[in-house]
Scaffold this active site. Structure first.
Site, PDB file in Angstrom:
ATOM      1  N   HIS B 168     -36.271   5.007  -5.257  1.00 33.78           N
ATOM      2  CA  HIS B 168     -36.790   3.642  -5.348  1.00 33.78           C
ATOM      3  C   HIS B 168     -38.208   3.746  -5.876  1.00 33.78           C
ATOM      4  O   HIS B 168     -39.054   4.407  -5.277  1.00 33.78           O
ATOM      5  CB  HIS B 168     -36.780   2.958  -3.978  1.00 33.78           C
ATOM      6  CG  HIS B 168     -37.279   1.559  -4.035  1.00 33.78           C
ATOM      7  ND1 HIS B 168     -36.453   0.473  -4.087  1.00 33.78           N
ATOM      8  CD2 HIS B 168     -38.537   1.068  -4.096  1.00 33.78           C
ATOM      9  CE1 HIS B 168     -37.172  -0.633  -4.157  1.00 33.78           C
ATOM     10  NE2 HIS B 168     -38.449  -0.298  -4.167  1.00 33.78           N
ATOM     11  N   CYS B 169     -38.460   3.131  -7.011  1.00 32.62           N
ATOM     12  CA  CYS B 169     -39.769   3.267  -7.639  1.00 32.62           C
ATOM     13  C   CYS B 169     -40.583   1.992  -7.426  1.00 32.62           C
ATOM     14  O   CYS B 169     -40.247   0.950  -7.987  1.00 32.62           O
ATOM     15  CB  CYS B 169     -39.600   3.519  -9.136  1.00 32.62           C
ATOM     16  SG  CYS B 169     -41.167   3.852  -9.960  1.00 32.62           S
ATOM     17  N   PRO B 170     -41.650   2.037  -6.632  1.00 34.25           N
ATOM     18  CA  PRO B 170     -42.444   0.822  -6.440  1.00 34.25           C
ATOM     19  C   PRO B 170     -43.194   0.420  -7.705  1.00 34.25           C
ATOM     20  O   PRO B 170     -43.472  -0.761  -7.893  1.00 34.25           O
ATOM     21  CB  PRO B 170     -43.431   1.211  -5.327  1.00 34.25           C
ATOM     22  CG  PRO B 170     -43.405   2.690  -5.256  1.00 34.25           C
ATOM     23  CD  PRO B 170     -42.126   3.154  -5.826  1.00 34.25           C
ATOM     24  N   GLY B 173     -40.857  -1.651  -9.337  1.00 34.43           N
ATOM     25  CA  GLY B 173     -40.387  -2.699  -8.438  1.00 34.43           C
ATOM     26  C   GLY B 173     -38.884  -2.772  -8.317  1.00 34.43           C
ATOM     27  O   GLY B 173     -38.313  -3.853  -8.163  1.00 34.43           O
ATOM     28  N   ASN B 174     -38.196  -1.639  -8.424  1.00 34.05           N
ATOM     29  CA  ASN B 174     -36.737  -1.657  -8.379  1.00 34.05           C
ATOM     30  C   ASN B 174     -36.247  -0.248  -8.046  1.00 34.05           C
ATOM     31  O   ASN B 174     -37.001   0.725  -8.127  1.00 34.05           O
ATOM     32  CB  ASN B 174     -36.185  -2.085  -9.742  1.00 34.05           C
ATOM     33  CG  ASN B 174     -34.804  -2.695  -9.654  1.00 34.05           C
ATOM     34  OD1 ASN B 174     -34.190  -2.740  -8.598  1.00 34.05           O
ATOM     35  ND2 ASN B 174     -34.295  -3.147 -10.786  1.00 34.05           N
TER      36      ASN B 174
END
Lengths: 157, 385
Positions: B168-170, B173-174
């Site tokens: 999950h890559c902040p 944002g997804n």
């Protein structure tokens, strides 16, 4: 033997849902979309084994065609990358084209093979490509308890 | 045609999807809930490039070549396109099992486990599959009520199972999964190039200008340069490193998730069954493979009826783009919301757990005792002949 239903419409109006059978994915070839061809015991009295296996094998072939990695998929990938993937606003991907074929095939199979036997196949895409859901119908006239929920495991490995 | 009057409120399916995603543009855009860091990413990229176009490009276009800003624009457009594509698309979310499917799986598990003595913990829910002569364990997801396909994992931030879950890559944002991994990789790659490009031409610009006007004066004339150099300097270390890491993963056909967990690290002679043992083939599969469709029908229409539905010729075999006769809105409140790290042994069987289901009964099915909360929006689909 199961009561004959003549078409999908009759199936809807005169039958009630008795049971659902779920054909699971076959992961032995990796993550490609492929379903198990093992014949579930709940369908034993409803449909011939060969017809069922043919349906599942044809579906597996369609999915294999969609996910094939070869010249055409490279071309599609590179072309799309060069156009910053805007080309997908105009054209359909190969996968989407095959999904339409699958949808048409399932509808045809339902009309010709499954509905006359009181069964209905749901397109796997509507179940997240996880299972092929086969709904088993009983005619209102019959007792309706003949093919109740089976507790026997139908899919082994 | 029936003369029954139906008052309809058209709801799109994305409004009823479980999970912690946010949707925009009527279901076309799908992101995680926390978007703050994504806005920061966007701001940094757009801000730095704006400074570059404002301060450096006029000078460089005249003194060196007009191709420099042109190429910068192309690269910038590509970076933003890849970022938006990664952030806004469905990463490969697996929809949760509908009640019938969940029950079917439960029955299979119970049959497989046999009789468990009272007081004993039931065995962990694991299925073993053989893939390319390797035994791979498929874990059961208590939230989604499915056995996760190989390489899928449950993201606790988005509360979804994602196929070929990477991480999950902040910053975008997804989640990064099967459907958007290549866009994520192209984003990091192009951003690396853009950052190196801007950094390099900043240096060139400062050097050229300093020859004419002196170093301090140059910085006074183009103050943006300092800011750009700072941002680029720190970005290069992280983004170029990330690109290198993902290039390594792609060449081995591994995901970040598998790498972190050490799934194929070689202990116990476990090898990666998905690798083609050929770097070129692995890269081709990940980057040039088929574009997978989304199995979440986000923009399909659900209709709420206030009276009995019109019998229509419902065909179950329509395309997935049409509306679905059964909603995908199984909401289950499991006692724990498991993430990918929660051990399976810690969770008891939740067959008896509270389960709130808002799935609608199928049109052809009379109100049956199996769905206790059966007062739910019915779904009607137009015939697609």
């Amino acid at each position: 033997m199961a009561t004959e239903f003549h078409n999908l419409q009759e199936l809807r109006h005169s039958a009630s849902l008795a049971n659902k059978v779920f054909i699971q994915r076959d992961y032995t070839d990796g993550t490609v979309c492929k379903f198990q061809t093992k014949f579930p015991s709940e369908l034993d009295s409803r449909i011939e084994r060969t017809l069922f296996e043919d349906t599942v094998k044809t579906l597996n072939n369609y999915y294999a065609e969609a996910e094939k990695i070869g010249g055409q998929s490279y071309l599609e990938g590179c072309l799309a990358c060069l156009t910053v993937y805007l080309i997908f606003l105009c054209i359909e991907t190969r996968y989407e084209k095959v999904l339409k074929k699958i949808s048409w095939y399932i509808q045809e199979q339902n009309e010709k093979v499954y509905a006359p036997r009181g069964l209905l196949i749901t397109d796997p895409i509507e179940r997240g490509m996880r299972v092929i859901e086969i709904s088993v119908y009983e005619d209102h006239g019959s007792s309706g308890s003949s093919s109740g929920s089976s507790t026997t495991s139908s899919s082994g490995r | 045609m029936s003369a029954v009057m139906i008052t309809r409120k058209a709801t799109r399916k994305w409004e009823k999807l479980p999970g912690k995603n946010t949707f925009c543009c009527d279901g076309r855009v799908m992101m995680a809930r926390q978007k703050g860091v994504f806005y920061l990413t966007l701001f940094l990229i757009v801000g730095t490039c704006s400074l570059f176009f404002a301060f450096e490009c006029p000078y460089l276009a005249v003194h060196l070549s007009p191709a420099i800003p042109v190429f910068a624009v192309l690269l910038f457009v590509f970076v933003i396109a890849m970022l938006l594509r990664t952030s806004f698309s469905d990463p490969g979310v697996l929809p949760r099992a509908l009640p019938e499917e969940a029950n079917f799986i439960e029955m299979e598990i119970e049959a497989a486990n046999g009789n468990v003595m009272a007081g004993q913990r039931p065995p962990p829910r694991i299925r073993n599959v053989q893939i390319n002569n390797q035994i791979v364990k498929l874990k059961y997801c208590y939230t989604c009520k499915i056995f996760r396909p190989p390489r899928a994992s449950h993201c606790s931030i988005c509360d979804n199972c994602v196929d070929r879950f990477d991480h999950h890559c902040p910053w975008v944002g997804n989640c990064v999964g099967k459907r958007n991994y290549r866009y994520f990789y192209l984003f990091t790659l192009s951003l690396s190039l853009l950052t190196i490009y801007i950094f390099a031409f900043n240096i060139v610009h400062v050097v050229l200008r300093s020859v004419d006007s002196g170093f301090v004066n140059t910085l006074k004339e183009t103050p943006g340069t300092v800011l750009e150099v700072l941002v680029c300097f720190f970005t290069i270390w992280s983004v170029v490193g990330l690109t290198g890491f993902h290039t390594y993963l792609i060449s081995l056909n591994q995901t970040t998730n598998e790498d972190i967990k050490g799934s194929w690290s070689g202990k116990n002679r476990v090898q990666n069954p998905y690798s083609h043992k050929n770097i070129f083939k692995n890269c081709c599969e990940v980057l040039c493979g088929p574009t997978f469709p989304s199995v979440l029908d986000r923009r399909g229409v659900m209709l709420e009826d206030s009276s009995s539905p019109t019998p229509s010729d419902v065909s179950a075999a329509s395309t997935h783009k049409g509306s679905n006769p059964v909603s995908q809105t199984t909401k289950s409140s499991a006692p724990l919301i498991p993430n990918e790290h929660t051990p399976d042994e810690a969770k008891p069987s939740i067959g008896a757990g509270t389960q709130k289901s808002t799935s609608s009964p199928k049109e052809e099915k009379p109100p049956s005792p199996t769905s206790p909360n059966a007062v739910a929006p019915a779904v009607i689909k137009e015939s697609t002949h």
